[in-house]
Design a protein around this motif. Structure first.
Motif, PDB file in Angstrom:
ATOM      1  N   LEU A   1      59.243  27.897  49.675  1.00 49.45           N
ATOM      2  CA  LEU A   1      58.177  27.022  50.169  1.00 49.45           C
ATOM      3  C   LEU A   1      58.769  25.808  50.885  1.00 49.45           C
ATOM      4  CD1 LEU A   1      55.166  26.389  50.397  1.00 49.45           C
ATOM      5  CD2 LEU A   1      55.357  25.193  48.202  1.00 49.45           C
ATOM      6  N   ILE A   2      59.816  25.240  50.318  1.00 49.91           N
ATOM      7  CA  ILE A   2      60.469  24.090  50.956  1.00 49.91           C
ATOM      8  C   ILE A   2      61.065  24.495  52.303  1.00 49.91           C
ATOM      9  CG2 ILE A   2      62.424  22.484  50.767  1.00 49.91           C
ATOM     10  CD1 ILE A   2      61.777  22.372  47.716  1.00 49.91           C
TER      11      ILE A   2
ATOM     12  N   LEU B   1      56.261  36.101  54.073  1.00 50.35           N
ATOM     13  CA  LEU B   1      57.180  37.236  53.949  1.00 50.35           C
ATOM     14  C   LEU B   1      58.124  37.109  52.756  1.00 50.35           C
ATOM     15  CD1 LEU B   1      57.982  37.815  57.723  1.00 50.35           C
ATOM     16  CD2 LEU B   1      56.596  39.270  56.233  1.00 50.35           C
ATOM     17  N   ASN B   2      58.298  35.881  52.257  1.00 50.11           N
ATOM     18  CA  ASN B   2      59.157  35.678  51.091  1.00 50.11           C
ATOM     19  C   ASN B   2      58.365  35.582  49.789  1.00 50.11           C
ATOM     20  OD1 ASN B   2      62.088  35.547  51.847  1.00 50.11           O
ATOM     21  ND2 ASN B   2      61.192  34.234  53.410  1.00 50.11           N
ATOM     22  N   GLY B   3      57.086  35.934  49.829  1.00 49.19           N
ATOM     23  CA  GLY B   3      56.315  36.062  48.605  1.00 49.19           C
ATOM     24  C   GLY B   3      55.649  34.813  48.074  1.00 49.19           C
ATOM     25  N   VAL B   4      55.649  33.732  48.850  1.00 48.60           N
ATOM     26  CA  VAL B   4      54.961  32.522  48.408  1.00 48.60           C
ATOM     27  C   VAL B   4      53.457  32.757  48.576  1.00 48.60           C
ATOM     28  CG1 VAL B   4      54.743  30.028  48.769  1.00 48.60           C
ATOM     29  CG2 VAL B   4      56.941  31.136  49.145  1.00 48.60           C
ATOM     30  N   ASN B   5      52.656  32.179  47.695  1.00 48.18           N
ATOM     31  CA  ASN B   5      51.201  32.318  47.755  1.00 48.18           C
ATOM     32  C   ASN B   5      50.704  32.004  49.162  1.00 48.18           C
ATOM     33  OD1 ASN B   5      48.415  30.936  47.665  1.00 48.18           O
ATOM     34  ND2 ASN B   5      48.498  32.061  45.737  1.00 48.18           N
TER      35      ASN B   5
ATOM     36  N   ALA C   1      50.718  23.956  52.895  1.00 45.98           N
ATOM     37  CA  ALA C   1      51.983  23.213  52.958  1.00 45.98           C
ATOM     38  C   ALA C   1      52.537  23.173  54.381  1.00 45.98           C
ATOM     39  CB  ALA C   1      52.998  23.837  52.000  1.00 45.98           C
ATOM     40  N   CYS C   2      52.525  24.311  55.055  1.00 43.18           N
ATOM     41  CA  CYS C   2      53.069  24.356  56.421  1.00 43.18           C
ATOM     42  C   CYS C   2      52.189  23.598  57.408  1.00 43.18           C
ATOM     43  CB  CYS C   2      53.271  25.802  56.860  1.00 43.18           C
ATOM     44  SG  CYS C   2      54.609  26.620  55.976  1.00 43.18           S
ATOM     45  N   PHE C   3      50.875  23.683  57.217  1.00 42.65           N
ATOM     46  CA  PHE C   3      49.966  22.927  58.080  1.00 42.65           C
ATOM     47  C   PHE C   3      50.236  21.432  57.963  1.00 42.65           C
ATOM     48  CE2 PHE C   3      45.960  20.483  58.170  1.00 42.65           C
ATOM     49  CZ  PHE C   3      45.723  20.534  59.529  1.00 42.65           C
ATOM     50  N   PHE C   4      50.276  20.920  56.725  1.00 40.55           N
ATOM     51  CA  PHE C   4      50.497  19.477  56.550  1.00 40.55           C
ATOM     52  C   PHE C   4      51.897  19.048  56.987  1.00 40.55           C
ATOM     53  CE2 PHE C   4      46.747  19.656  53.695  1.00 40.55           C
ATOM     54  CZ  PHE C   4      45.984  18.712  54.370  1.00 40.55           C
ATOM     55  N   ALA C   5      52.885  19.906  56.773  1.00 39.73           N
ATOM     56  CA  ALA C   5      54.232  19.583  57.252  1.00 39.73           C
ATOM     57  C   ALA C   5      54.240  19.480  58.776  1.00 39.73           C
ATOM     58  CB  ALA C   5      55.227  20.643  56.771  1.00 39.73           C
ATOM     59  N   ASN C   6      53.524  20.389  59.432  1.00 38.09           N
ATOM     60  CA  ASN C   6      53.457  20.363  60.890  1.00 38.09           C
ATOM     61  C   ASN C   6      52.675  19.144  61.394  1.00 38.09           C
ATOM     62  OD1 ASN C   6      52.789  22.986  63.351  1.00 38.09           O
ATOM     63  ND2 ASN C   6      54.292  21.386  63.347  1.00 38.09           N
ATOM     64  N   VAL C   7      51.653  18.732  60.658  1.00 37.54           N
ATOM     65  CA  VAL C   7      50.882  17.544  61.030  1.00 37.54           C
ATOM     66  C   VAL C   7      51.764  16.292  60.965  1.00 37.54           C
ATOM     67  CG1 VAL C   7      48.984  16.021  60.298  1.00 37.54           C
ATOM     68  CG2 VAL C   7      48.615  18.484  60.454  1.00 37.54           C
TER      69      VAL C   7
END
Length: 160
Positions: free
Chosen positions: A13-14, A36-40, A47-53
């Motif tokens: 996730l990180i 693809l690595n099995g994260v929910n 998480a990726c949306f907010f990181a991109n924001v």
């Protein structure tokens, strides 16, 4: 065994979030990596949306505060002009003609050369108001993330 698996999911996730912060992929790479690595799938999306924001405020700070000091360095200035021209050419017509909506669509397209980095640079170059530029980039990131997320989930299920 459960602890090791949980640690791996947290690390994945990180890494997905770091991809989403990176100019080399943004959420277009972070979301598929996490899924693809099995994260929910829901956790990856959020998480990726907010990181991109987070990229927009970082880029805005860089462009308004740090950039003016670095422009004194010849090699940086040459590179900055090259990047600015590419951002202007790629987004110029859309943002000049359609403004806020044009920036949303420019950031939304999940293809190389678009995204929040290019959108941040373009909104800075076209002197868009910061709050409107942030809103347009956020909406564009959201739709781009949804497109990538749905496509990735469907591909994992064999539907796409």
């Amino acid at each position: 065994m459960l602890i090791v698996k949980t640690e791996n999911l947290i690390i994945d996730l990180i890494i997905a979030m770091l991809w989403s912060l990176s100019p080399f992929g943004e959420a277009k790479v972070g979301i598929p990596y996490g899924v693809l690595n099995g994260v929910n799938i829901y956790l990856v999306f959020i998480a990726c949306f907010f990181a991109n924001v987070l990229v927009f405020p970082i880029m805005y700070f860089f462009l308004t505060k740090v950039n003016k000091y670095l422009l004194k360095w010849h090699y940086y200035k040459k590179s900055a002009i090259y990047v600015a021209r590419k951002a202007k050419v790629g987004s110029g017509d859309k943002i000049k003609k359609y403004g806020f909506i044009g920036l949303i669509f420019f950031v939304m397209l999940p293809v190389p050369g678009t995204g929040v980095y290019a959108g941040s640079i373009a909104s800075y170059l076209f002197k868009m108001e910061r709050k409107r530029a942030f809103a347009a980039n956020t909406v564009g990131i959201f739709f781009s993330s949804v497109i990538v997320w749905v496509t990735t989930v469907l591909a994992m299920q064999g539907a796409a």
